[in-house]
Each structure stands twice: as C-alpha cells, then as structure tokens.
Design an enzyme around this catalytic site. Sequence first.
Site, PDB file in Angstrom:
ATOM      1  N   CYS A   1      -2.849   4.973   2.627  1.00  0.00           N
ATOM      2  CA  CYS A   1      -4.209   3.985   2.228  1.00  0.00           C
ATOM      3  C   CYS A   1      -4.995   4.071   3.431  1.00  0.00           C
ATOM      4  O   CYS A   1      -4.741   4.070   4.748  1.00  0.00           O
ATOM      5  CB  CYS A   1      -3.643   2.632   2.094  1.00  0.00           C
ATOM      6  SG  CYS A   1      -4.743   1.439   1.851  1.00  0.00           S
TER       7      CYS A   1
ATOM      8  N   CYS B   1      -2.149  -2.839  -3.720  1.00  0.00           N
ATOM      9  CA  CYS B   1      -3.595  -2.749  -2.921  1.00  0.00           C
ATOM     10  C   CYS B   1      -4.539  -2.071  -4.137  1.00  0.00           C
ATOM     11  O   CYS B   1      -4.247  -1.431  -4.757  1.00  0.00           O
ATOM     12  CB  CYS B   1      -3.542  -1.905  -1.607  1.00  0.00           C
ATOM     13  SG  CYS B   1      -5.068  -1.177  -1.105  1.00  0.00           S
TER      14      CYS B   1
ATOM     15  N   CYS C   1       0.869  -1.235   0.226  1.00  0.00           N
ATOM     16  CA  CYS C   1      -0.069  -0.193  -0.139  1.00  0.00           C
ATOM     17  C   CYS C   1       0.858   1.322   0.119  1.00  0.00           C
ATOM     18  O   CYS C   1       1.763   1.139   0.342  1.00  0.00           O
ATOM     19  CB  CYS C   1      -0.853  -0.012   1.052  1.00  0.00           C
ATOM     20  SG  CYS C   1      -2.376  -1.194   1.162  1.00  0.00           S
TER      21      CYS C   1
ATOM     22  N   CYS D   1      -5.825   1.726  -2.477  1.00  0.00           N
ATOM     23  CA  CYS D   1      -4.859   2.933  -2.578  1.00  0.00           C
ATOM     24  C   CYS D   1      -3.986   3.043  -4.077  1.00  0.00           C
ATOM     25  O   CYS D   1      -3.481   4.047  -4.275  1.00  0.00           O
ATOM     26  CB  CYS D   1      -4.043   3.182  -1.423  1.00  0.00           C
ATOM     27  SG  CYS D   1      -2.889   1.846  -1.532  1.00  0.00           S
TER      28      CYS D   1
HETATM   29 ZN   LIG Z   1      -3.851   0.236   0.182  1.00  0.00          ZN
END
Ligand SMILES: [Zn+2]
Length: 370
Positions: free
Chosen positions: A57, A84, A53, A87
């Site tokens: 995030c 992810c 991330c 994000c």
């Molecule tokens: Zn994330």
Amino acid sequence: MSPAMTKQPNPEAPFAQPPSWADQDRRWQALSSRDPSSDGAFFYAVITTGIYCRPTCPSRTPKPENVRYFSTCEEAEQAGYIPCKRCCPKQPSLAERQAEKITLACRLIESSATSFTLAELANQVGLSKYHFHRLFRQKTGLTPKAYAMAKREQRLRESIHQQGSITDAIYAAGYNANSRFYEQSGDILGMRPEHYRQGGEQAEIRFAIGECHLGAILVAQSRQGLCAILLGDDPEPLIQELQDLFPKATLIGGDKSFEDTIAQVIGFVEAPEVGLDLPLDIRGTAFQKKVWQALRSIPPGETLSYADIARHIGAPKSARAVAQACAANKLAVAIPCHRVVHHDGALSGYRWGVERKQALLNKEAEGETL
Ligand SMILES: [Zn+2]
C-alpha cells in the site's frame, strides 16, 4: 556445432514457488519497503486507524508497534478492521493479475500453430512490450521466445508420431517456412524423432542440419557411410531434397552421436584441404561413379574442365555426360564437382548454385597462397 542448451519449462507449473512470509521481521521488511513480491502474501492492519492494507500500500508506513498481521482479508475483517480504499486489499493482487496475464500469454503460445511477435503477445495481454518480456521471464524463468521454442519442439516431437514426413511435422509444429527452424535446428535435431516409414525399405539414413559459410548444410549417413551433403539457403528444402533422393529410406533426424560427424563434415567444408576422414556411401551408375572418382583426384585450389575429366576416364567424347554426372552429385565438396569448370574457365553450373561454387573456389584459392 554444439547443440544450444534449452531450458525445459515445466508446463504444469511454470511459476516459481513463492517465498514464505510467516516470519514477522520479513513481513515488516516487506511492508516498510513495499516489496511487490509480498503483495497478496499477507495483510497488515493498523490499530490506530482500524484499516487493513496490502503490504504494498502506498499509504504512509505505520509505526511498527501499531501493526497487526493477517494471512487473509477475512481474518483482518473478523478482527474488526476495514479494507483500505487506496490499495483495495480484497481485489486480486497485482501479482495475481500479472500471473493471470502471463498464464494467458502461455496459453496463447501453446494453442497457436503460428508464432506471435513479442508485440502481438504483449498487446493481447495488455502490457507494454518491455514490461511483458520482463514479467514473462520473471514468472516463467524463460523468455517468451524460449518458451515458444520449447513448446514448438514439444509439438514437433508429438506430431512426428502422426505426420507423414518430417517436413509435414515441422509445419504442423508451427515452424515458418524459412528462418525459425534454421536457428533452432540444433535443438530440434538433438532429440531423437521416431522412425517413419517411406516405402518399407530397411535402410536407415541419419541426418542433421548445420550451418557453414555457404548457408545451411545437411549431412546424411547410411550404414555404409556419408550418403549426402546438401547445401541450401534454408534447412527445410534440404530435408525435402534428402527425401526425394532416398524415397524408400527411413530418415532419422540426427541423434546425439551424429553431432561429431556433422561437426567433422562442416570443418571439412570450411577447409577442404584438411581432408575428410569418413567413409562415403557413393550411389550411382557405373559411369557416374567413374566421374566422381576422377573428381576426387582434383586437389583443392585446382580446377579441370568437363572435357579433361572425360579424357581422364577414357571417354573423351562424353563431356556432356560428365557434366550431368557432376550435376547428379549428392556429396557436396566431398566429391568436389565444384572444381570442374568450362574449358574456357567459365564457372558453368552447380547443383547448389553458382555463387556457392564461386565461394568454394575463392576459398580454396586463398588456401593455396597460405
Ligand atoms: Zn492501503
């Protein structure tokens, strides 16, 4: 009138250096607080989920012992983590997208000869006015207005080398006809423009523009002394007027050493009773000089008629010529042509407008009673 301090932006590197994110504790602090300034600086992976991330995030904050840090997306993926979906760490970061928008705004300001409004600029880069202003300041250290001013000054300096007159240069630099130059004249005239030629005569005239209770005021000085004090609503026509009055002189926009002089003259215009302790360079015909000399003997708070002056200089039939000499005065207030009125008390004309004449006389009348 002290010149406003202008923060000079560095056009090559308008963005501040990012902080170092090498420190693990700082990284943890950034991710646990979702510090926006850390976005794009590093990435974190969570060993229990296999996902990596951005530090910003919105997902639930992981346990610190499950976190691994990476400087780039590539490193995270080489270690077996997948991006992810919330994000999107592989997309440009918010900071990068913001920086792009502000860079775009800078380029717009730089490339345009006319000035944008804040709303126009914000609209061009797809941000709200408020957000744009805040972001611009955060990224460049300057407000959009200050940045545009600095850029215009830079253009003015450059174009003074190329343009034929100061007025042309001002227009070429993107100043509007009225307001903007006025509020910035202190900054602009703080620089030293190149001399420019107007017919080859050697005389140099230094000038600067300020503001007094009567509006804009231009003060000009030759080697002999003050040669013009002009009043008006806007500075640019005053510069034109100065050019017309001294077509062969080299006009030099006031350098730093001229600030004391203009401050002294403005102080005098605000309160003529204090007197003006500066030499005057009075240029005119013998008759005009006689009239002007007579005007200078009228104390503040008093008025004479044109006929009075005519009698005073020993030419009682020359009231009309006296009026013309008054109208030809180039040194407002220093040669107090505003103290000459019609014999019936009517104000008559004034080179710089009857309202200014009235304002000057009112002020001097007030001064009398103090
Ligand atoms: Zn994330």
